[in-house]
Design an enzyme around this catalytic site. Structure first.
Site, PDB file in Angstrom:
ATOM      1  N   HIS A  32     -12.453  -4.093   3.809  1.00  0.00           N
ATOM      2  CA  HIS A  32     -11.057  -4.223   4.217  1.00  0.00           C
ATOM      3  C   HIS A  32     -11.015  -4.517   5.707  1.00  0.00           C
ATOM      4  CE1 HIS A  32      -9.311  -1.888   0.614  1.00  0.00           C
ATOM      5  NE2 HIS A  32      -8.860  -3.112   0.566  1.00  0.00           N
ATOM      6  N   SER A  70       0.858  -1.186   0.000  1.00  0.00           N
ATOM      7  CA  SER A  70       0.000   0.000   0.000  1.00  0.00           C
ATOM      8  C   SER A  70       0.894   1.236   0.000  1.00  0.00           C
ATOM      9  CB  SER A  70      -0.864  -0.012   1.261  1.00  0.00           C
ATOM     10  OG  SER A  70      -0.015   0.164   2.389  1.00  0.00           O
ATOM     11  N   GLY A 114      -9.623  -9.870   1.616  1.00  0.00           N
ATOM     12  CA  GLY A 114      -9.666 -11.335   1.745  1.00  0.00           C
ATOM     13  C   GLY A 114      -9.603 -11.854   3.179  1.00  0.00           C
ATOM     14  N   GLU A 122     -10.314   0.182 -10.045  1.00  0.00           N
ATOM     15  CA  GLU A 122     -11.294  -0.153  -8.994  1.00  0.00           C
ATOM     16  C   GLU A 122     -12.533   0.728  -9.086  1.00  0.00           C
ATOM     17  OE1 GLU A 122      -9.466  -1.251  -5.412  1.00  0.00           O
ATOM     18  OE2 GLU A 122     -11.192  -0.798  -4.152  1.00  0.00           O
ATOM     19  N   ASP A 174      -0.295  -1.603  -4.336  1.00  0.00           N
ATOM     20  CA  ASP A 174      -1.679  -1.813  -3.936  1.00  0.00           C
ATOM     21  C   ASP A 174      -2.346  -0.472  -3.571  1.00  0.00           C
ATOM     22  OD1 ASP A 174      -3.749  -3.609  -3.300  1.00  0.00           O
ATOM     23  OD2 ASP A 174      -3.206  -3.579  -1.172  1.00  0.00           O
ATOM     24  N   ASN A 227      -4.398  -8.913   3.587  1.00  0.00           N
ATOM     25  CA  ASN A 227      -3.441  -8.130   4.358  1.00  0.00           C
ATOM     26  C   ASN A 227      -3.615  -8.344   5.864  1.00  0.00           C
ATOM     27  OD1 ASN A 227      -1.579  -6.318   5.265  1.00  0.00           O
ATOM     28  ND2 ASN A 227      -2.346  -4.556   4.139  1.00  0.00           N
TER      29      ASN A 227
HETATM   30  P1  13P Z   1      -7.729  -7.357   4.142  1.00  0.00           P
HETATM   31  O1  13P Z   1      -6.897  -6.505   5.030  1.00  0.00           O
HETATM   32  O2  13P Z   1      -9.150  -7.420   4.526  1.00  0.00           O
HETATM   33  O3  13P Z   1      -7.119  -8.735   3.995  1.00  0.00           O
HETATM   34  O4  13P Z   1      -7.708  -6.686   2.695  1.00  0.00           O
HETATM   35  C1  13P Z   1      -6.479  -6.512   2.055  1.00  0.00           C
HETATM   36  C2  13P Z   1      -6.610  -5.884   0.734  1.00  0.00           C
HETATM   37  O5  13P Z   1      -7.638  -5.896   0.097  1.00  0.00           O
HETATM   38  C3  13P Z   1      -5.396  -5.233   0.229  1.00  0.00           C
HETATM   39  O6  13P Z   1      -5.546  -4.731  -1.047  1.00  0.00           O
END
Ligand code: 13P
Length: 287
Positions: free
Chosen positions: A181, A47, A213, A133, A79, A235
């Site tokens: 997220h 990120s 995810g 996105e 990202d 993440n």
């Molecule tokens: P999470 O932190 O919910 O796993 O999402 C991560 C994400 O989408 C990074 O691009």
């Protein structure tokens, strides 16, 4: 190996590539060695905050060194680049995948900025896969002590997704389909039908990405992959495994001062999470 070719194979054969975020070398080592063990290509995400901490050039060079050491293809992705400039800067530094996220802007402005990044990247290297996105993703990559409610207007509309893809020329489409997220008090409910509709309306060579995810049930994850998701971003689960294991390692060995003795169980804990996710994604023996 070309990322778009891998993603198209994932779409056609109903498996998903894993995308995992890193802040440092220990996490990178854990993720790449898990991918190597399962013989699968891997995406490494940073990120804007992670990039600032790690260093753009440092990340690029470190990934190159890991590519020499391991046989698994590694795709380094900036990202959620929230501006055209930050996406271009990462690409110029050597990232071999791009994510431009202008989803907070109007559809028109999102299309304009995303197209600018696609044109820039493709004019220099048409092999590099670009993600755009559309839709509103709530939350952040942390364990959040609140209920996160998703509103109907947050979710990506299939016709807008089609227009967005057609006008920008992106390779990967990331939308809002009930995902958030981070981990919230409530478990997100993924709108599988919406994913199917978006998959149906988009050209076959454009891959679908699922962000957020962490915290999604295994059942929903499998259904999402069955509906056409070809790339899943994780993440928070990495951050939780890392910090929990680090705390444990320090508490178990209060006198220990040597990093190379403190960190092995931490790397192992992250690796374990990545192995579980990649198996769940059906991402085994792909190279
Ligand atoms: P999470 O932190 O919910 O796993 O999402 C991560 C994400 O989408 C990074 O691009």
């Amino acid at each position: 190996m070309n990322l778009n070719t891998i993603l198209q194979d994932a779409t056609q054969n109903y498996w998903s590539t894993g995308h995992f975020n890193v802040s440092n070398m220990e996490q990178l080592r854990a993720i790449v060695s898990a991918a190597e063990e399962l013989k699968t290509p891997i995406m490494i995400g940073l990120s804007e905050g992670e990039r600032n901490f790690f260093g753009l050039k440092q990340a690029v060079e470190m990934v190159k060194v890991f590519e020499e050491e391991y046989s698994t293809p590694i795709f380094l992705n900036p990202d959620h680049s929230y501006s055209v400039e930050s996406a271009k800067e990462a690409f110029d530094a050597g990232f071999n995948s791009v994510h431009i996220d202008l989803s907070k802007l109007s559809l028109e402005e999102n299309i304009k900025g995303t197209k600018e990044v696609v044109d820039y990247v493709k004019s220099k290297n048409s092999d590099v896969s670009v993600e755009g996105e559309l839709g509103y993703l709530r939350g952040k990559s942390e364990v959040q002590k609140e209920v996160i409610e998703i509103k109907e207007e947050d979710l990506t509309k299939p016709e807008e997704a089609a227009e967005f893809v057609e006008k920008t020329g992106i390779d990967r489409f990331s939308g809002a389909y009930g995902n958030i997220h981070g981990i919230a008090v409530n478990e997100p409910k993924i709108d599988i039908e919406r994913i199917k509709e978006i998959r149906k309306i988009l050209p076959g060579n454009v891959s679908l990405v699922l962000h957020g995810g962490s915290g999604i049930s295994e059942e929903d994850m499998k259904k999402a992959i069955g509906a056409g998701i070809a790339n899943i971003h994780v993440n928070t689960d990495i951050r939780v495994a890392y910090t929990d294991a680090l705390r444990r390692s320090l508490e178990d060995n209060p006198e220990q001062k040597t990093p190379y003795k403190i960190f092995p169980p931490v790397i192992e804990a992250v690796q374990k999470v990545v192995l579980e996710k990649l198996r769940l994604f059906g991402s085994v023996n792909k190279i």
